[in-house]
Design an enzyme around this catalytic site. Structure first.
Site, PDB file in Angstrom:
ATOM      1  CB  SER A  44      -1.473  -5.460   2.592  1.00 27.32           C
ATOM      2  OG  SER A  44      -1.890  -5.721   1.287  1.00 27.32           O
TER       3      SER A  44
ATOM      4  CG  ASP B 159      -3.326   1.652   7.143  1.00 26.52           C
ATOM      5  OD1 ASP B 159      -4.049   2.638   6.934  1.00 26.52           O
ATOM      6  OD2 ASP B 159      -2.079   1.675   7.116  1.00 26.52           O
TER       7      ASP B 159
ATOM      8  CE  LYS C 121      -0.305   2.060   3.538  1.00 28.92           C
ATOM      9  NZ  LYS C 121      -0.303   2.622   4.906  1.00 28.92           N
TER      10      LYS C 121
ATOM     11  N   GLY D 133       2.074  -3.814   4.954  1.00 30.62           N
ATOM     12  CA  GLY D 133       2.554  -4.989   5.678  1.00 30.62           C
ATOM     13  C   GLY D 133       1.430  -5.839   6.224  1.00 30.62           C
ATOM     14  N   GLY D 134       1.350  -5.878   7.544  1.00 27.76           N
ATOM     15  CA  GLY D 134       0.360  -6.718   8.224  1.00 27.76           C
ATOM     16  C   GLY D 134      -1.076  -6.387   7.844  1.00 27.76           C
TER      17      GLY D 134
HETATM   18  O1  C5P Z   1      -5.346   0.674  13.884  1.00 29.88           O
HETATM   19  P1  C5P Z   1      -3.903   0.343  13.966  1.00 29.88           P
HETATM   20  O2  C5P Z   1      -3.582  -0.653  15.045  1.00 29.88           O
HETATM   21  O3  C5P Z   1      -3.292  -0.052  12.671  1.00 29.88           O
HETATM   22  O4  C5P Z   1      -3.151   1.694  14.371  1.00 29.88           O
HETATM   23  C1  C5P Z   1      -1.888   1.711  14.981  1.00 29.88           C
HETATM   24  C2  C5P Z   1      -1.748   2.981  15.801  1.00 29.88           C
HETATM   25  O5  C5P Z   1      -1.649   4.102  14.916  1.00 29.88           O
HETATM   26  C3  C5P Z   1      -2.890   3.294  16.698  1.00 29.88           C
HETATM   27  O6  C5P Z   1      -2.734   2.692  17.941  1.00 29.88           O
HETATM   28  C4  C5P Z   1      -2.814   4.804  16.815  1.00 29.88           C
HETATM   29  O7  C5P Z   1      -1.805   5.176  17.731  1.00 29.88           O
HETATM   30  C5  C5P Z   1      -2.315   5.215  15.439  1.00 29.88           C
HETATM   31  N1  C5P Z   1      -3.387   5.623  14.521  1.00 29.88           N
HETATM   32  C6  C5P Z   1      -4.043   6.824  14.734  1.00 29.88           C
HETATM   33  N2  C5P Z   1      -5.028   7.218  13.861  1.00 29.88           N
HETATM   34  C7  C5P Z   1      -5.343   6.453  12.787  1.00 29.88           C
HETATM   35  C8  C5P Z   1      -4.683   5.231  12.559  1.00 29.88           C
HETATM   36  C9  C5P Z   1      -3.705   4.833  13.453  1.00 29.88           C
HETATM   37  O8  C5P Z   1      -3.767   7.531  15.693  1.00 29.88           O
HETATM   38  N3  C5P Z   1      -6.297   6.877  11.946  1.00 29.88           N
END
Ligand code: C5P
Length: 277
Positions: A100, A122, A11, A97-98
Protein backbone atom coordinates in the site's frame (compact mmCIF):
# COMPACT_ATOMS: atom_id res chain seq x y z
CA UNK A 1 9.19 24.11 -0.73
CA UNK A 2 5.72 22.51 -0.74
CA UNK A 3 5.31 19.26 1.09
CA UNK A 4 2.61 17.00 -0.34
CA UNK A 5 0.94 14.37 1.77
CA UNK A 6 -0.19 10.84 0.96
CA UNK A 7 -2.13 8.05 2.63
CA UNK A 8 -1.62 4.28 2.30
CA UNK A 9 -4.73 2.56 3.70
CA UNK A 10 -4.77 -0.91 5.21
CA UNK A 11 -5.85 -3.54 2.67
CA UNK A 12 -8.25 -6.23 3.80
CA UNK A 13 -8.92 -9.39 1.79
CA UNK A 14 -12.58 -10.09 2.58
CA UNK A 15 -12.08 -13.32 0.63
CA UNK A 16 -8.97 -14.96 -0.79
CA UNK A 17 -9.50 -18.02 -2.95
CA UNK A 18 -6.43 -19.72 -4.43
CA UNK A 19 -7.58 -21.15 -7.74
CA UNK A 20 -4.35 -22.49 -9.26
CA UNK A 21 -0.64 -22.05 -9.68
CA UNK A 22 1.35 -20.78 -12.66
CA UNK A 23 4.43 -22.47 -14.03
CA UNK A 24 6.60 -19.74 -12.43
CA UNK A 25 5.24 -20.64 -8.96
CA UNK A 26 2.95 -17.64 -8.51
CA UNK A 27 -0.56 -18.54 -7.41
CA UNK A 28 -3.79 -17.60 -9.17
CA UNK A 29 -6.12 -15.76 -6.85
CA UNK A 30 -9.75 -14.71 -6.67
CA UNK A 31 -10.07 -12.13 -3.91
CA UNK A 32 -12.46 -9.38 -2.85
CA UNK A 33 -10.28 -6.56 -1.54
CA UNK A 34 -11.38 -3.52 0.47
CA UNK A 35 -9.51 -0.69 2.19
CA UNK A 36 -9.83 0.73 5.71
CA UNK A 37 -9.82 4.31 7.00
CA UNK A 38 -6.53 3.73 8.81
CA UNK A 39 -3.10 3.33 7.38
CA UNK A 40 0.43 4.61 6.87
CA UNK A 41 1.08 8.24 5.94
CA UNK A 42 3.63 9.72 3.58
CA UNK A 43 5.05 13.22 3.06
CA UNK A 44 6.97 14.24 -0.06
CA UNK A 45 9.34 17.19 -0.34
CA UNK A 46 10.96 17.57 -3.77
CA UNK A 47 14.75 17.94 -3.83
CA UNK A 48 17.84 17.00 -5.82
CA UNK A 49 18.35 13.52 -4.33
CA UNK A 50 16.11 10.68 -3.20
CA UNK A 51 16.05 10.01 0.53
CA UNK A 52 13.66 8.16 2.82
CA UNK A 53 12.96 8.59 6.51
CA UNK A 54 10.83 5.98 8.27
CA UNK A 55 9.00 6.96 11.48
CA UNK A 56 5.99 5.77 13.46
CA UNK A 57 5.11 2.89 15.78
CA UNK A 58 6.08 0.17 13.26
CA UNK A 59 9.24 1.80 11.85
CA UNK A 60 11.61 -0.65 13.51
CA UNK A 61 13.28 -2.94 10.97
CA UNK A 62 11.86 -1.10 7.94
CA UNK A 63 14.69 -0.31 5.50
CA UNK A 64 15.11 3.33 4.46
CA UNK A 65 16.89 2.58 1.17
CA UNK A 66 16.34 0.82 -2.16
CA UNK A 67 15.12 -2.30 -0.32
CA UNK A 68 11.99 -0.33 0.56
CA UNK A 69 9.23 -0.50 -2.09
CA UNK A 70 8.51 3.21 -1.57
CA UNK A 71 12.05 4.00 -2.73
CA UNK A 72 11.59 1.80 -5.80
CA UNK A 73 8.22 3.42 -6.55
CA UNK A 74 9.89 6.87 -6.45
CA UNK A 75 12.59 5.61 -8.81
CA UNK A 76 9.91 4.24 -11.17
CA UNK A 77 8.33 7.72 -11.10
CA UNK A 78 11.77 9.31 -11.78
CA UNK A 79 11.12 11.54 -8.75
CA UNK A 80 13.74 12.87 -6.35
CA UNK A 81 13.35 14.43 -2.93
CA UNK A 82 12.77 13.48 0.66
CA UNK A 83 10.00 11.04 1.55
CA UNK A 84 8.89 10.59 5.12
CA UNK A 85 6.97 7.38 5.73
CA UNK A 86 5.00 7.00 8.97
CA UNK A 87 4.45 3.28 9.63
CA UNK A 88 1.21 2.94 11.57
CA UNK A 89 0.38 -0.55 10.28
CA UNK A 90 2.14 -3.76 11.32
CA UNK A 91 4.12 -5.19 8.39
CA UNK A 92 4.34 -8.78 7.23
CA UNK A 93 0.78 -8.81 8.49
CA UNK A 94 -1.55 -9.49 5.55
CA UNK A 95 -2.96 -5.95 5.39
CA UNK A 96 -0.93 -4.41 2.61
CA UNK A 97 1.88 -2.75 4.49
CA UNK A 98 4.67 -2.20 2.00
CA UNK A 99 2.39 -2.78 -1.01
CA UNK A 100 0.00 0.00 0.00
CA UNK A 101 2.94 2.33 0.73
CA UNK A 102 4.43 1.59 -2.70
CA UNK A 103 1.12 2.11 -4.47
CA UNK A 104 0.59 5.43 -2.67
CA UNK A 105 4.05 6.67 -3.65
CA UNK A 106 3.66 5.52 -7.26
CA UNK A 107 0.28 7.27 -7.51
CA UNK A 108 1.24 10.43 -5.61
CA UNK A 109 4.52 10.89 -7.51
CA UNK A 110 2.95 10.31 -10.92
CA UNK A 111 4.71 7.02 -11.68
CA UNK A 112 3.46 4.69 -14.40
CA UNK A 113 0.82 2.23 -13.17
CA UNK A 114 2.53 -0.34 -15.41
CA UNK A 115 5.37 -0.38 -12.85
CA UNK A 116 3.06 -1.55 -10.04
CA UNK A 117 3.07 -5.32 -10.62
CA UNK A 118 6.87 -5.49 -10.73
CA UNK A 119 6.91 -3.94 -7.24
CA UNK A 120 4.68 -6.73 -5.88
CA UNK A 121 1.59 -8.75 -6.76
CA UNK A 122 -0.49 -6.75 -4.24
CA UNK A 123 0.61 -3.31 -5.46
CA UNK A 124 -1.81 -2.92 -8.44
CA UNK A 125 -4.93 -3.39 -6.26
CA UNK A 126 -3.61 -0.81 -3.78
CA UNK A 127 -3.47 1.90 -6.49
CA UNK A 128 -7.18 2.49 -5.81
CA UNK A 129 -8.81 2.44 -2.38
CA UNK A 130 -12.16 1.28 -3.78
CA UNK A 131 -13.39 -2.32 -3.33
CA UNK A 132 -12.07 -4.51 -6.11
CA UNK A 133 -12.16 -8.11 -7.25
CA UNK A 134 -8.59 -9.22 -7.83
CA UNK A 135 -7.76 -12.17 -10.07
CA UNK A 136 -4.73 -13.40 -12.01
CA UNK A 137 -1.78 -13.18 -9.62
CA UNK A 138 -3.12 -9.81 -8.49
CA UNK A 139 -3.04 -7.79 -11.71
CA UNK A 140 -6.58 -8.33 -13.06
CA UNK A 141 -8.82 -5.86 -11.26
CA UNK A 142 -12.53 -5.07 -11.42
CA UNK A 143 -14.24 -2.39 -9.33
CA UNK A 144 -17.08 -3.82 -7.22
CA UNK A 145 -19.39 -0.87 -6.50
CA UNK A 146 -21.93 -2.96 -4.51
CA UNK A 147 -19.67 -3.62 -1.50
CA UNK A 148 -21.10 -1.75 1.52
CA UNK A 149 -18.95 0.10 4.06
CA UNK A 150 -18.15 -2.34 6.87
CA UNK A 151 -17.41 -1.70 10.54
CA UNK A 152 -14.45 -3.83 11.43
CA UNK A 153 -11.98 -4.70 14.12
CA UNK A 154 -8.49 -5.63 12.93
CA UNK A 155 -6.48 -7.86 15.27
CA UNK A 156 -2.82 -8.64 14.80
CA UNK A 157 -1.40 -10.99 17.46
CA UNK A 158 2.21 -10.18 16.53
CA UNK A 159 4.91 -12.07 14.67
CA UNK A 160 5.54 -11.31 11.00
CA UNK A 161 4.23 -14.11 8.77
CA UNK A 162 6.28 -14.44 5.55
CA UNK A 163 3.91 -14.74 2.56
CA UNK A 164 6.10 -17.23 0.59
CA UNK A 165 6.12 -19.65 3.58
CA UNK A 166 2.32 -19.55 3.79
CA UNK A 167 1.88 -20.23 0.06
CA UNK A 168 4.45 -23.05 0.33
CA UNK A 169 2.44 -24.63 3.18
CA UNK A 170 -0.75 -24.61 1.08
CA UNK A 171 -1.27 -28.30 0.25
CA UNK A 172 -3.99 -28.03 -2.43
CA UNK A 173 -3.31 -25.27 -4.98
CA UNK A 174 -6.57 -25.41 -6.90
CA UNK A 175 -9.70 -24.36 -5.01
CA UNK A 176 -13.07 -23.16 -6.36
CA UNK A 177 -13.37 -19.47 -7.30
CA UNK A 178 -15.55 -17.00 -5.38
CA UNK A 179 -19.31 -17.23 -5.82
CA UNK A 180 -20.89 -14.42 -7.80
CA UNK A 181 -20.75 -11.22 -5.75
CA UNK A 182 -24.32 -10.16 -4.83
CA UNK A 183 -25.71 -6.99 -6.34
CA UNK A 184 -26.88 -5.79 -2.92
CA UNK A 185 -25.45 -3.37 -0.43
CA UNK A 186 -27.50 -4.51 2.60
CA UNK A 187 -25.34 -5.59 5.56
CA UNK A 188 -26.99 -8.91 6.55
CA UNK A 189 -27.23 -10.25 3.00
CA UNK A 190 -23.67 -9.25 2.27
CA UNK A 191 -22.45 -11.00 5.44
CA UNK A 192 -24.46 -14.14 4.49
CA UNK A 193 -22.71 -14.22 1.14
CA UNK A 194 -19.31 -13.49 2.69
CA UNK A 195 -19.67 -16.30 5.23
CA UNK A 196 -19.95 -18.80 2.33
CA UNK A 197 -16.59 -17.62 0.88
CA UNK A 198 -13.11 -18.39 2.22
CA UNK A 199 -9.53 -17.42 2.75
CA UNK A 200 -7.67 -20.48 1.45
CA UNK A 201 -4.47 -19.24 3.12
CA UNK A 202 -6.01 -19.38 6.60
CA UNK A 203 -5.22 -23.08 7.24
CA UNK A 204 -1.58 -22.93 6.05
CA UNK A 205 -1.03 -19.62 7.89
CA UNK A 206 -2.39 -21.15 11.11
CA UNK A 207 0.04 -24.04 10.74
CA UNK A 208 2.95 -21.55 10.35
CA UNK A 209 1.74 -19.11 13.03
CA UNK A 210 -0.43 -20.69 15.77
CA UNK A 211 -1.12 -17.26 17.34
CA UNK A 212 -3.66 -16.73 14.52
CA UNK A 213 -6.01 -19.17 16.30
CA UNK A 214 -6.17 -16.89 19.34
CA UNK A 215 -6.71 -13.80 17.15
CA UNK A 216 -9.66 -15.47 15.38
CA UNK A 217 -11.13 -16.65 18.70
CA UNK A 218 -10.87 -13.17 20.23
CA UNK A 219 -13.24 -11.87 17.52
CA UNK A 220 -15.97 -14.45 18.18
CA UNK A 221 -18.61 -11.78 18.87
CA UNK A 222 -18.37 -10.44 15.32
CA UNK A 223 -20.90 -11.21 12.57
CA UNK A 224 -18.05 -12.66 10.50
CA UNK A 225 -14.44 -13.51 11.39
CA UNK A 226 -11.64 -14.22 8.91
CA UNK A 227 -7.93 -13.77 8.30
CA UNK A 228 -6.69 -11.19 5.78
CA UNK A 229 -4.08 -11.98 3.11
CA UNK A 230 -1.45 -14.44 4.30
CA UNK A 231 -1.95 -13.32 7.95
CA UNK A 232 -1.49 -12.90 10.74
CA UNK A 233 -4.01 -10.02 10.90
CA UNK A 234 -7.61 -11.18 11.34
CA UNK A 235 -10.74 -9.10 11.01
CA UNK A 236 -14.20 -9.17 12.52
CA UNK A 237 -17.16 -7.45 10.85
CA UNK A 238 -19.67 -5.77 13.17
CA UNK A 239 -23.13 -4.30 12.53
CA UNK A 240 -22.31 -0.79 13.76
CA UNK A 241 -19.31 1.36 14.72
CA UNK A 242 -20.17 1.38 18.46
CA UNK A 243 -20.12 -2.43 18.73
CA UNK A 244 -16.85 -2.54 16.80
CA UNK A 245 -15.27 0.05 19.12
CA UNK A 246 -16.44 -1.84 22.23
CA UNK A 247 -15.05 -5.10 20.87
CA UNK A 248 -11.72 -3.44 20.07
CA UNK A 249 -11.48 -2.07 23.63
CA UNK A 250 -12.34 -5.46 25.13
CA UNK A 251 -9.87 -7.41 22.96
CA UNK A 252 -7.17 -4.78 23.47
CA UNK A 253 -7.51 -4.95 27.25
CA UNK A 254 -7.42 -8.77 27.25
CA UNK A 255 -4.37 -8.81 24.93
CA UNK A 256 -2.33 -5.67 25.65
CA UNK A 257 0.57 -6.73 23.39
CA UNK A 258 -1.62 -7.20 20.29
CA UNK A 259 -2.37 -4.54 17.69
CA UNK A 260 -6.15 -4.02 17.79
CA UNK A 261 -8.00 -1.31 15.87
CA UNK A 262 -11.63 -0.51 15.08
CA UNK A 263 -12.06 0.91 11.59
CA UNK A 264 -14.52 1.41 8.78
CA UNK A 265 -13.92 0.28 5.23
CA UNK A 266 -14.39 2.48 2.20
CA UNK A 267 -17.70 1.64 0.46
CA UNK A 268 -17.95 0.77 -3.20
CA UNK A 269 -20.17 3.64 -4.25
CA UNK A 270 -18.24 6.24 -2.28
CA UNK A 271 -15.56 8.13 -4.10
CA UNK A 272 -14.76 10.18 -1.03
CA UNK A 273 -11.47 10.50 0.77
CA UNK A 274 -11.32 8.62 4.10
CA UNK A 275 -10.83 10.47 7.41
CA UNK A 276 -7.10 9.88 7.56
CA UNK A 277 -7.07 8.50 11.14
O1 C5P B 1 4.73 -10.25 -5.37
P1 C5P B 1 5.15 -10.28 -3.95
O2 C5P B 1 6.62 -10.06 -3.76
O3 C5P B 1 4.35 -9.40 -3.06
O4 C5P B 1 4.85 -11.76 -3.42
C1 C5P B 1 5.50 -12.32 -2.31
C2 C5P B 1 5.52 -13.83 -2.46
O5 C5P B 1 4.19 -14.34 -2.29
C3 C5P B 1 5.96 -14.35 -3.78
O6 C5P B 1 7.34 -14.51 -3.82
C4 C5P B 1 5.25 -15.69 -3.87
O7 C5P B 1 5.94 -16.66 -3.10
C5 C5P B 1 3.95 -15.42 -3.15
N1 C5P B 1 2.83 -15.09 -4.05
C6 C5P B 1 2.28 -16.08 -4.84
N2 C5P B 1 1.23 -15.78 -5.66
C7 C5P B 1 0.70 -14.53 -5.68
C8 C5P B 1 1.25 -13.51 -4.88
C9 C5P B 1 2.33 -13.82 -4.07
O8 C5P B 1 2.74 -17.22 -4.82
N3 C5P B 1 -0.34 -14.28 -6.49
Amino acid sequence: MTTAEGFAPAKVNLTLHVTGQRADGYHLLDSLVVFADLGDRLWYEPGPRLSLEVTGPFSQGVPADARNLVWRAAEAARWTGCIRLEKNLPHGAGIGGGSSDAAAALRDLGGPTSAALALGADVPVCLSSAPQRMTGIGEVLTLVPTVPALNMVLVNPGGAVPTPAVFAALAEKSHPAMDEIPAVAEHAEFIDWLSCQRNDLEAPARSCAPQIDAALTSLNQADLVRMSGSGATCFGVFADPGTAREAALRIGSLHPTWWVRACRTIAGSAGQVPPYG
